[in-house]
Design a protein around this motif. Structure first.
Motif, PDB file in Angstrom:
ATOM      1  N   ALA A   1      -4.473  -6.343   0.640  1.00 20.92           N
ATOM      2  CA  ALA A   1      -3.605  -5.239   0.206  1.00 20.92           C
ATOM      3  C   ALA A   1      -3.602  -5.126  -1.314  1.00 20.92           C
ATOM      4  O   ALA A   1      -3.610  -4.016  -1.864  1.00 20.92           O
TER       5      ALA A   1
ATOM      6  N   VAL B   1       0.832  -1.201   0.000  1.00 21.44           N
ATOM      7  CA  VAL B   1       0.000   0.000   0.000  1.00 21.44           C
ATOM      8  C   VAL B   1       0.866   1.250   0.000  1.00 21.44           C
ATOM      9  O   VAL B   1       0.596   2.218  -0.726  1.00 21.44           O
TER      10      VAL B   1
ATOM     11  N   ALA C   1      -6.575  -3.402  -2.255  1.00 18.12           N
ATOM     12  CA  ALA C   1      -6.497  -1.993  -1.873  1.00 18.12           C
ATOM     13  C   ALA C   1      -5.696  -1.170  -2.872  1.00 18.12           C
ATOM     14  O   ALA C   1      -5.981   0.016  -3.077  1.00 18.12           O
ATOM     15  N   ILE C   2      -4.679  -1.757  -3.512  1.00 13.19           N
ATOM     16  CA  ILE C   2      -3.889  -0.991  -4.486  1.00 13.19           C
ATOM     17  C   ILE C   2      -4.548  -0.976  -5.867  1.00 13.19           C
ATOM     18  O   ILE C   2      -4.018  -0.377  -6.802  1.00 13.19           O
TER      19      ILE C   2
END
Length: 449
Positions: free
Chosen positions: A153, A119, A156-157
């Motif tokens: 993660a 992140v 999330a990116i």
């Protein structure tokens, strides 16, 4: 396919993910030149970013990537400090208005990164570049690294494409290449990323590995098809122990010969075609609805250091140790050694150590070689329009080669040069005909089949 043709056209030639190829880069292209080339990018330019994570928690014997095995996370932490510094330095040098349309995390094993580091790295990219809302974000994945926090993660990116190296599911082959990875592990990754909304999955399969058989390759391809990936890359193992010393761990007596390699390749290809995939270039397959298949049908397929791609960006910026950038002016490679890379970016943020500036002849031959690798041919009129000064001579070369070749692997007409279906397995060899650097003696290459 006759033994004679295999013997004649399966010699060692480049893979042509660039032209000129990397062995012809030189130290005359340095950080100052790279900085100048970056500054010439700006408004109206689209960018693609490649981030190299040169670490693995195990070393696969077949791998030819720039990577090293580590048992502690501290080297990654130190490396990421340098990588973020390079990202910031490159971002500052590029003029305003350039927009990032694709980001690719490669390695090594990018999924070794801790979730918070994934992140943080994306936050650094967003702070340094103008990233399009619909940018493609792809990550190379090792199922042995992944867990729920890492999957979260990746979501999330903004992960849009997951790329999984499979190679072969046969335990004997896996042991010989030091790559233990079960079908169940692989399926769990595909299920996990799809559950998080990732719309595209790519799987890599290798042929030509030690102890591989037709039956074993068939079982692996069948297992892969059960996962219904959007794209499948069918690569021939490149045995280059003079360049990658760990490949000496692979017993050469267990490697299939060129005839067996060819049979493995054609057998796997037929399975994929029968399953409804379309062949893309020499070694990729895609569902008809996939963007790569659509680009191939439209003549918009591209080829760069990541292989076949739909990426049409004006410049590919390589970030991290050993990464290669492809800019309008030419190619630039970063320092491969991670320690020295880190020391270099502590200075002015760049780590360029070699490259090559493109001449007009280089650009013309790069265009022709890319079209041969992507479309199995090229039309004369677009070539003449792009390169009026040199195209006539190159067309003369193409006509001479086609007319002097007795094996019907290519043909020439009034308006085009075409690789025949019989010649497609030898596309790399045919492309090499137009490579003016090949005879200079720099570099050794893997076999063409």
């Amino acid at each position: 396919m006759s033994e004679r043709l295999l013997a004649k056209y399966s010699g060692s030639v480049p893979r042509y993910t660039s032209y000129p190829t990397a062995p012809h880069f030189h130290t005359g292209v340095n950080c100052d030149i790279y900085s100048q080339w970056l500054s010439e990018l700006g408004a109206g330019n689209s960018l693609s970013l490649y981030l190299h994570i040169p670490y693995c928690d195990r070393l696969c014997w077949f791998c030819a990537c720039h990577t090293k095995q580590i048992l502690r996370y501290e080297p990654i932490t130190t490396y990421l400090v340098a990588l973020r510094r390079e990202i910031e330095a490159v971002g500052k040098r590029i003029g305003k208005g350039a927009r990032v349309t694709a980001i690719h995390f490669g390695g090594g094993s990018p999924t070794m990164l801790k979730p918070e580091d994934m992140v943080d790295l994306m936050d650094c990219l967003k702070a340094s570049f103008d990233i399009a809302d619909d940018a493609e974000i792809s990550v190379e994945m090792d199922p042995n690294d992944l867990d729920e926090p890492r999957y979260d993660a990746l979501a999330a990116i903004g992960l849009t494409r997951a790329s999984l190296g499979v190679q072969d599911f046969d335990p004997t082959v896996q042991k010989a290449i030091n790559r233990i990875q079960t079908f169940e592990q692989t399926k769990s990754v595909v299920d996990a990323v799809r559950a998080r909304g990732v719309g595209s999955v790519n799987c890599d399969v290798l042929y030509g590995l030690p102890y591989q058989t037709l039956e074993g390759v068939g079982r692996t391809v069948s297992d892969i098809l059960s996962l219904s990936p959007d794209r499948i890359a069918l690569f021939g193992y490149a045995h280059v122990p003079w360049m990658k010393k760990h490949q000496t761990m692979i017993p050469e007596t267990a490697l299939p010969d060129v005839t067996e390699r060819f049979h493995q390749s054609t057998f796997a290809s037929r399975m994929l075609l029968d399953a409804g995939y379309e062949q893309i270039g020499i070694d990729h397959f895609a569902k008809p609805t996939d963007s790569m298949a659509i680009a191939a049908r439209a003549g918009r397929l591209r080829r760069n250091f990541q292989g076949y791609t739909t990426d049409s960006a004006d410049a590919l910026i390589g970030l991290g140790a050993s990464s290669i950038s492809q800019l309008p002016n030419g190619y630039v490679q970063n320092m491969p050694a991670t320690g020295e890379y880190q020391r270099m970016v502590e200075g002015d943020g760049l780590a360029a150590v070699r490259g090559i500036e493109l001449s007009e002849d280089d650009r013309m031959r790069a265009y022709v070689i890319e079209r041969l690798m992507c479309d199995f041919g090229f039309d004369f009129m677009p070539l003449l329009a792009r390169f009026p000064a040199g195209a006539h001579d190159l067309i003369t070369e193409a006509r001479a080669f086609a007319r002097q070749n007795p094996d019907d692997i290519c043909r020439v007409g009034n308006t085009s040069f075409t690789i025949t279906p019989e010649g497609r397995p030898f596309a790399r060899t045919i492309a090499a005909v137009f490579d003016r650097y090949l005879e200079t003696g720099a570099g050794r290459h893997s076999i063409a089949v």
